[in-house]
Design a protein around this motif. Sequence first.
Motif, PDB file in Angstrom:
ATOM      1  N   MET A 168      67.424  18.923  39.504  1.00 48.12           N
ATOM      2  CA  MET A 168      66.585  19.899  39.693  1.00 48.12           C
ATOM      3  C   MET A 168      65.929  19.286  41.147  1.00 48.12           C
ATOM      4  N   SER A 169      65.999  17.875  41.402  1.00 41.98           N
ATOM      5  CA  SER A 169      65.494  17.096  42.705  1.00 41.98           C
ATOM      6  C   SER A 169      66.435  17.435  43.784  1.00 41.98           C
ATOM      7  N   ILE A 170      67.481  17.614  43.339  1.00 38.73           N
ATOM      8  CA  ILE A 170      68.726  17.619  44.409  1.00 38.73           C
ATOM      9  C   ILE A 170      68.464  18.923  44.976  1.00 38.73           C
ATOM     10  N   ILE A 171      68.023  20.225  44.282  1.00 38.45           N
ATOM     11  CA  ILE A 171      67.933  21.366  44.981  1.00 38.45           C
ATOM     12  C   ILE A 171      66.869  21.159  46.189  1.00 38.45           C
ATOM     13  N   TYR A 172      65.589  20.635  45.606  1.00 39.48           N
ATOM     14  CA  TYR A 172      64.529  20.231  46.515  1.00 39.48           C
ATOM     15  C   TYR A 172      64.926  19.587  48.010  1.00 39.48           C
ATOM     16  N   MET A 173      65.787  18.376  47.643  1.00 37.51           N
ATOM     17  CA  MET A 173      66.491  17.726  48.781  1.00 37.51           C
ATOM     18  C   MET A 173      67.342  18.582  49.815  1.00 37.51           C
ATOM     19  N   LEU A 174      68.244  19.451  49.240  1.00 37.12           N
ATOM     20  CA  LEU A 174      69.032  20.198  49.691  1.00 37.12           C
ATOM     21  C   LEU A 174      68.235  21.500  50.670  1.00 37.12           C
ATOM     22  N   LEU A 175      67.249  21.805  50.047  1.00 35.79           N
ATOM     23  CA  LEU A 175      66.473  22.876  50.717  1.00 35.79           C
ATOM     24  C   LEU A 175      65.784  22.161  51.982  1.00 35.79           C
ATOM     25  N   ALA A 176      65.047  21.015  51.796  1.00 32.42           N
ATOM     26  CA  ALA A 176      64.358  20.275  52.783  1.00 32.42           C
ATOM     27  C   ALA A 176      65.516  19.969  53.963  1.00 32.42           C
ATOM     28  N   ILE A 177      66.752  19.709  53.652  1.00 33.47           N
ATOM     29  CA  ILE A 177      67.600  19.239  54.675  1.00 33.47           C
ATOM     30  C   ILE A 177      68.031  20.307  55.379  1.00 33.47           C
ATOM     31  N   SER A 178      68.091  21.537  54.670  1.00 37.64           N
ATOM     32  CA  SER A 178      68.567  22.969  55.360  1.00 37.64           C
ATOM     33  C   SER A 178      67.677  23.328  56.275  1.00 37.64           C
ATOM     34  N   VAL A 179      66.174  23.131  55.909  1.00 38.36           N
ATOM     35  CA  VAL A 179      65.238  23.748  56.606  1.00 38.36           C
ATOM     36  C   VAL A 179      65.176  22.867  57.986  1.00 38.36           C
ATOM     37  N   LEU A 180      65.398  21.553  57.848  1.00 40.98           N
ATOM     38  CA  LEU A 180      65.385  20.566  58.959  1.00 40.98           C
ATOM     39  C   LEU A 180      66.502  20.918  59.806  1.00 40.98           C
ATOM     40  N   VAL A 181      67.965  21.304  59.380  1.00 40.86           N
ATOM     41  CA  VAL A 181      68.586  21.575  60.235  1.00 40.86           C
ATOM     42  C   VAL A 181      68.471  22.866  60.769  1.00 40.86           C
ATOM     43  N   ALA A 182      67.890  23.899  60.237  1.00 43.90           N
ATOM     44  CA  ALA A 182      67.739  25.130  60.900  1.00 43.90           C
ATOM     45  C   ALA A 182      66.802  24.913  62.172  1.00 43.90           C
ATOM     46  N   LEU A 183      65.603  24.144  61.980  1.00 47.90           N
ATOM     47  CA  LEU A 183      64.686  24.019  62.777  1.00 47.90           C
ATOM     48  C   LEU A 183      65.268  23.219  63.944  1.00 47.90           C
ATOM     49  N   ILE A 184      66.276  22.310  63.791  1.00 46.75           N
ATOM     50  CA  ILE A 184      66.779  21.472  64.893  1.00 46.75           C
ATOM     51  C   ILE A 184      67.709  22.521  65.675  1.00 46.75           C
ATOM     52  N   PHE A 185      68.528  23.316  65.106  1.00 47.01           N
ATOM     53  CA  PHE A 185      69.408  24.362  65.694  1.00 47.01           C
ATOM     54  C   PHE A 185      68.318  25.452  66.614  1.00 47.01           C
ATOM     55  N   PHE A 186      67.394  25.795  65.868  1.00 46.86           N
ATOM     56  CA  PHE A 186      66.217  26.686  66.587  1.00 46.86           C
ATOM     57  C   PHE A 186      65.818  26.197  67.987  1.00 46.86           C
TER      58      PHE A 186
END
Length: 68
Positions: free
Chosen positions: A1-19
């Motif tokens: 379950m902790s891997i889902i939180y980590m992947l979610l945080a990474i995906s939000v970070l990547v989305a913010l960088i692209f934006f």
Amino acid sequence: MSIIYMLLAISVLVALIFFTVFIVSVKSGQYDDMYTPSVRMLFEDEIVKEKNKKTKSKDNIKPIIYKE
């Protein structure tokens, strides 16, 4: 379950960088159209001729008035 939180945080970070990169590139003029204004002068005569034809044909039309 902790891997889902980590992947979610990474995906939000990547989305913010692209934006952020997108906003910076738009403000710096990366997406400005430099080609169309230089080519527009080649085709302006055709547009003006078409407009003149349309206005001339409208001027030649006279209204029909019926008298009783």
